[in-house]
Design an enzyme around this catalytic site. Structure first.
Site, PDB file in Angstrom:
ATOM      1  N   GLU A 118      -1.456 -31.492   7.441  1.00  0.00           N
ATOM      2  CA  GLU A 118      -2.271 -30.396   6.491  1.00  0.00           C
ATOM      3  C   GLU A 118      -1.281 -30.003   5.507  1.00  0.00           C
ATOM      4  O   GLU A 118       0.148 -29.718   6.029  1.00  0.00           O
ATOM      5  CB  GLU A 118      -2.920 -29.492   7.166  1.00  0.00           C
ATOM      6  CG  GLU A 118      -2.216 -28.997   8.180  1.00  0.00           C
ATOM      7  CD  GLU A 118      -3.115 -27.902   9.316  1.00  0.00           C
ATOM      8  OE1 GLU A 118      -3.611 -28.643   9.967  1.00  0.00           O
ATOM      9  OE2 GLU A 118      -2.877 -26.691   9.255  1.00  0.00           O
ATOM     10  N   LYS A 124       2.597 -23.540  11.014  1.00  0.00           N
ATOM     11  CA  LYS A 124       1.204 -23.142  10.559  1.00  0.00           C
ATOM     12  C   LYS A 124       0.398 -22.499  11.449  1.00  0.00           C
ATOM     13  O   LYS A 124       0.818 -21.990  12.471  1.00  0.00           O
ATOM     14  CB  LYS A 124       0.081 -24.577  10.335  1.00  0.00           C
ATOM     15  CG  LYS A 124       0.434 -25.507  11.435  1.00  0.00           C
ATOM     16  CD  LYS A 124      -0.318 -25.286  12.596  1.00  0.00           C
ATOM     17  CE  LYS A 124      -1.802 -24.758  12.511  1.00  0.00           C
ATOM     18  NZ  LYS A 124      -2.605 -25.675  13.230  1.00  0.00           N
ATOM     19  N   ARG A 163      -4.550 -33.821   4.896  1.00  0.00           N
ATOM     20  CA  ARG A 163      -5.662 -32.652   5.149  1.00  0.00           C
ATOM     21  C   ARG A 163      -5.616 -31.683   3.771  1.00  0.00           C
ATOM     22  O   ARG A 163      -4.580 -31.123   3.662  1.00  0.00           O
ATOM     23  CB  ARG A 163      -5.840 -31.932   6.317  1.00  0.00           C
ATOM     24  CG  ARG A 163      -6.498 -30.682   6.415  1.00  0.00           C
ATOM     25  CD  ARG A 163      -6.582 -30.378   8.009  1.00  0.00           C
ATOM     26  NE  ARG A 163      -6.756 -29.185   8.428  1.00  0.00           N
ATOM     27  CZ  ARG A 163      -6.778 -28.740   9.769  1.00  0.00           C
ATOM     28  NH1 ARG A 163      -6.737 -29.368  10.709  1.00  0.00           N
ATOM     29  NH2 ARG A 163      -7.159 -27.467   9.705  1.00  0.00           N
TER      30      ARG A 163
HETATM   31  C1  SPV Z   1      -7.894 -28.498  15.055  1.00  0.00           C
HETATM   32  O1  SPV Z   1      -8.597 -28.760  15.848  1.00  0.00           O
HETATM   33  O2  SPV Z   1      -6.861 -27.974  15.793  1.00  0.00           O
HETATM   34  C2  SPV Z   1      -7.987 -28.399  13.853  1.00  0.00           C
HETATM   35  C3  SPV Z   1      -9.506 -28.240  13.116  1.00  0.00           C
HETATM   36  O3  SPV Z   1      -7.055 -28.233  13.089  1.00  0.00           O
HETATM   37  S1  SPV Z   1      -9.535 -26.670  12.910  1.00  0.00           S
HETATM   38  O4  SPV Z   1      -9.160 -25.845  14.087  1.00  0.00           O
HETATM   39  O5  SPV Z   1     -10.899 -26.423  12.344  1.00  0.00           O
HETATM   40  O6  SPV Z   1      -8.836 -26.121  11.795  1.00  0.00           O
HETATM   41 MG    MG Z   2      -5.347 -28.067  13.956  1.00  0.00          MG
END
Ligand code: SPV
Ligand code: MG
Length: 548
Positions: A118, A124, A163
């Site tokens: 991402e 992050k 992403r």
């Molecule tokens: C995860 O499953 O860790 C993701 C998807 O990155 S979300 O949590 O929707 O960002």
């Molecule tokens: Mg994630």
């Protein structure tokens, strides 16, 4: 358990097919080996190794608190447990382009089919925590990371999904499209467009403008009420159900833990949790059993033990009023425990004890008990007949009141004869003592190992006319292969004998010899004793303690 065996389509190829198929496809989150297996068994054709879920199962935050190698270790268990492709949620690639290169190489080595990165900054934060305040990566920097990843993969089918977090971070569709296009040009195999709205509007609009330039992936965690037909119509390639295995297990664990804590009992929850057998199945216990059969059967003993322990025992005064003699304590534990421990030490775990008098008082772990209900009026042979359904092609039959040094059992099981009995050639200190005296083809030649000696008969006297017995049978025999049929034939015939209730194992041995079934004799020289009276108890304690 599954493993990519090369004969089937590689996992990377499978993931590629999911992304490139003209159908709408679905993958589901898993966060360890067992959840991955559950997802596969449910029918999914791919797994999302969610960063959120893997962090959560470690009990840490989705902020790169778990190191990337810890994540990769979890992935290895997931890949080993399944035959479907895993797409790793690789966060930002755990660093810059250089970390991304190493990540891709390691993922391929561990059988992972692809990675999604991402366009945020390491470390992050999960998109659903203050997403609009999250800084995005520079487009050129992120494009370099994608290109570095693509240049590092050795399998052309390995997938890199880029992403786009622009919509999460509060940018507009144009920015999201600009980024998506740049990432596609940098080499991304698919674009994941993420949205945290409860409606699919952003996704639908993005997909319309995107116009199928590369496969589109979505995560409808927040817009979950949208019918999948909407995604289909928008030509989405892949839907990720991103966190539902970890959330369902958390909800279940919270309920179960609270119930057990307040009830101080398992009764309420037993029927609500998976049986342990289900865990064994998911762990692949069957496969291990089959492999043991293939690779290990020669090393595993199939030997069973049948221990005769039905009699009350005479000569113990009131000590045996409430328990059979095999339950008398010797050196701090029941007599029977000593023999059972000896068997277990040799890997003989299949132990059947024929009980009779006060059978309910036989309280020894690790045995099966069968009861000779007629113990008061019958002898050892009737007890042996009670255990008939436990007979096997390799079994030891022994009296329960026997103490012996371990080597006697070890040497006995190494004999290949159909019937082998252990005979003690040591002269009796008191020749008037009763016993099962063995008359054999040869005396014990202690200078020879593994002498071929056959039993001629067993009698209750040490001298039979001019003939002197060669030793005492200690009450232990080994029955192997065809020996089992011989014993069964002997039992069947002797059962018609009116005196059958009185008969003992020695009558069976004599029957075998009389019917030309060779009974091999294995000589020992002391190192055992049986417990026949109160007077024996003290010496048995000394013997059991290993003292002379
Ligand atoms: C995860 O499953 O860790 C993701 C998807 O990155 S979300 O949590 O929707 O960002
Ligand atoms: Mg994630």
């Amino acid at each position: 358990m599954h493993n990519d065996d090369g004969a089937r389509t590689s996992k990377a190829r499978q993931l590629r097919s999911l992304l490139e198929s003209s159908e709408l496809e679905f993958i589901c989150e898993a966060h360890n080996g067992i959840s991955a297996r559950i997802v596969e068994e449910a029918g999914f054709r791919g797994i999302w190794a969610s960063g959120l879920a893997i962090s959560a199962q470690f009990g840490v935050r989705d902020n790169n608190e778990a190191s990337w190698t810890q994540v990769v270790d979890v992935l290895e268990f997931m890949a080993d447990a399944t035959g479907i492709p895993i797409l790793l949620d690789g966060d930002t690639g755990y660093g810059n382009f250089n970390n991304m290169r190493r990540l891709v190489r390691k993922l391929e080595q561990r059988g992972i089919a692809g990675v999604c990165i991402e366009d945020k900054i390491f470390p992050k934060t999960n998109s659903f925590i203050g997403g609009e305040r999250q800084p995005l990566a520079e487009v050129s920097e992120f494009c370099g990371k994608i290109a570095a990843g693509k240049d590092s993969q050795s399998d052309p089918d390995f997938r890199i999904v880029a992403r786009v977090e622009a919509l999460i971070a509060g940018w507009d569709i144009q920015e999201a499209l600009r980024r998506g296009e740049a990432y596609r040009k940098a080499g991304a195999d698919a674009i994941l467009i993420h949205s945290k709205l409860s409606r699919p509007d952003q996704i639908v609009e993005f997909a319309r403008e995107w116009a199928n330039r590369a496969p589109l992936v979505i995560v409808p965690t927040k817009y979950y009420s949208t019918p999948v037909e909407v995604f289909r119509k928008s030509k989405i390639s892949l839907v990720i159900w991103a966190n539902h295995m970890i959330r369902s297990s958390v909800a279940s664990m919270q309920q179960v833990a609270a119930t057990i804590f307040t009830e101080q009992s398992l009764i309420e929850i037993e029927d609500r949790v998976a049986p342990v057998d289900e865990l064994f199945r998911l762990q692949g216990a069957d496969e291990l059993e089959a492999a043991e059969e293939r690779y290990f059967s020669g090393l595993r003993t199939e030997t069973k033990a049948i221990v005769l322990a039905a009699s009350q025992g005479e000569g113990f005064a009131s000590l045996t009023d409430e328990r059979p003699k095999v339950m008398l304590p010797i050196g701090g534990k029941p007599l029977l425990r000593h023999i059972v421990d000896k068997f277990k030490k040799r890997g003989i775990d299949d132990i059947v004890v024929v009980a009779g008098f006060k059978a309910e008082s036989i309280d020894v772990n690790g045995i099966d008990v069968v009861v000779n209900a007629d113990y008061a009026t019958t002898g050892e042979l009737a007890s042996l007949a009670c255990a008939r359904e436990y007979f096997s092609d390799d079994m030891i039959v022994a009296y329960g009141d026997l103490l012996f040094r371990s080597y006697i059992l070890r040497d006995l099981v190494e004999n290949a004869a159909a019937i082998t009995i252990v005979v003690d050639s040591k002269p009796l200190e008191n020749p008037a003592l009763a016993g099962d005296f063995a008359y054999c083809s040869e005396p014990d030649d202690r200078s020879m190992w593994g002498q071929a000696v056959a039993l001629r008969r067993i009698a209750g006297v040490a001298h039979d006319g001019a003939e002197r017995a060669h030793g005492r049978w200690i009450g232990m025999m080994r029955i192997k292969g065809e020996g089992r049929e011989w014993v069964q034939a002997g039992l069947a015939e002797l059962q018609h004998n009116q005196r059958f209730p009185e008969l003992g194992l020695t009558d069976l041995l004599n029957w075998l010899v009389a019917n030309n079934r060779p009974v091999h004799v294995w000589y020992v020289h002391g190192h055992w004793l049986d417990v026949n009276s109160i007077n024996d108890i003290e010496s048995a304690g000394t013997f059991a303690a290993g003292r002379v």
